[in-house]
Design a protein around this motif. Structure first.
Motif, PDB file in Angstrom:
ATOM      1  N   GLY A  25      10.980  46.821  76.716  1.00  0.00           N
ATOM      2  CA  GLY A  25      11.012  45.440  76.277  1.00  0.00           C
ATOM      3  C   GLY A  25      10.056  45.209  75.139  1.00  0.00           C
ATOM      4  O   GLY A  25       9.208  46.047  74.854  1.00  0.00           O
ATOM      5  N   VAL A  27       8.104  41.680  72.846  1.00  0.00           N
ATOM      6  CA  VAL A  27       7.876  40.254  72.693  1.00  0.00           C
ATOM      7  C   VAL A  27       7.291  40.037  71.304  1.00  0.00           C
ATOM      8  O   VAL A  27       6.450  40.807  70.856  1.00  0.00           O
ATOM      9  CB  VAL A  27       6.876  39.732  73.764  1.00  0.00           C
ATOM     10  N   VAL A  51      12.298  37.922  72.371  1.00  0.00           N
ATOM     11  CA  VAL A  51      12.085  38.527  73.682  1.00  0.00           C
ATOM     12  C   VAL A  51      13.276  39.447  73.922  1.00  0.00           C
ATOM     13  O   VAL A  51      14.417  38.999  73.907  1.00  0.00           O
ATOM     14  CB  VAL A  51      12.002  37.463  74.798  1.00  0.00           C
ATOM     15  N   GLU A  52      13.020  40.738  74.101  1.00  0.00           N
ATOM     16  CA  GLU A  52      14.083  41.728  74.278  1.00  0.00           C
ATOM     17  C   GLU A  52      13.789  42.600  75.492  1.00  0.00           C
ATOM     18  O   GLU A  52      12.643  42.928  75.765  1.00  0.00           O
ATOM     19  CB  GLU A  52      14.181  42.635  73.044  1.00  0.00           C
ATOM     20  N   TYR A  53      14.845  42.997  76.201  1.00  0.00           N
ATOM     21  CA  TYR A  53      14.724  43.935  77.316  1.00  0.00           C
ATOM     22  C   TYR A  53      15.985  44.789  77.360  1.00  0.00           C
ATOM     23  O   TYR A  53      17.095  44.276  77.178  1.00  0.00           O
ATOM     24  CB  TYR A  53      14.553  43.199  78.651  1.00  0.00           C
ATOM     25  N   GLY A  61      18.441  39.634  75.299  1.00  0.00           N
ATOM     26  CA  GLY A  61      17.351  39.180  74.448  1.00  0.00           C
ATOM     27  C   GLY A  61      17.761  38.023  73.555  1.00  0.00           C
ATOM     28  O   GLY A  61      18.928  37.627  73.512  1.00  0.00           O
ATOM     29  N   THR A  62      16.789  37.511  72.832  1.00  0.00           N
ATOM     30  CA  THR A  62      17.021  36.353  71.972  1.00  0.00           C
ATOM     31  C   THR A  62      17.664  36.716  70.638  1.00  0.00           C
ATOM     32  O   THR A  62      18.200  35.847  69.963  1.00  0.00           O
ATOM     33  CB  THR A  62      15.701  35.606  71.706  1.00  0.00           C
TER      34      THR A  62
END
Length: 90
Positions: A25, A27, A51-53, A61-62
């Protein structure tokens, strides 16, 4: 009426975080730069959280949305659901 012309990413992302369940992830933050109106010389700058996972072939994520990705050697293919905020009608 707003039209997005440029997405400028501000590299404030933290280093990739190793998750306990073998996922990764990150941020960070980005900025969206767009003219105040179509053809205008004034620009609006709006912050965008990043925000990624991801785990295995799945991601959320975004910036990329919710989806899956598969690699075929050096070629990658993905399918994702994303959100588009639309535009103002003024």
């Amino acid at each position: 009426m707003k039209k997005l012309f440029l997405l400028a990413t501000v590299a404030t992302a933290l280093p990739t975080l190793a998750m306990a369940n073998d996922g990764t992830g990150r941020v960070g933050a980005a900025a969206i730069v767009a003219p105040s109106y179509l053809g205008g010389n004034a620009y609006d700058v709006r912050p965008l959280p990043v925000v990624e996972y991801s785990r295995d072939n799945w991601f959320v994520g975004t910036t990329r949305g919710l989806g899956a990705e598969h690699s075929f050697g050096s070629l990658r293919a993905s399918l994702a659901l994303t959100y588009s905020p639309g535009r103002d009608q003024d």
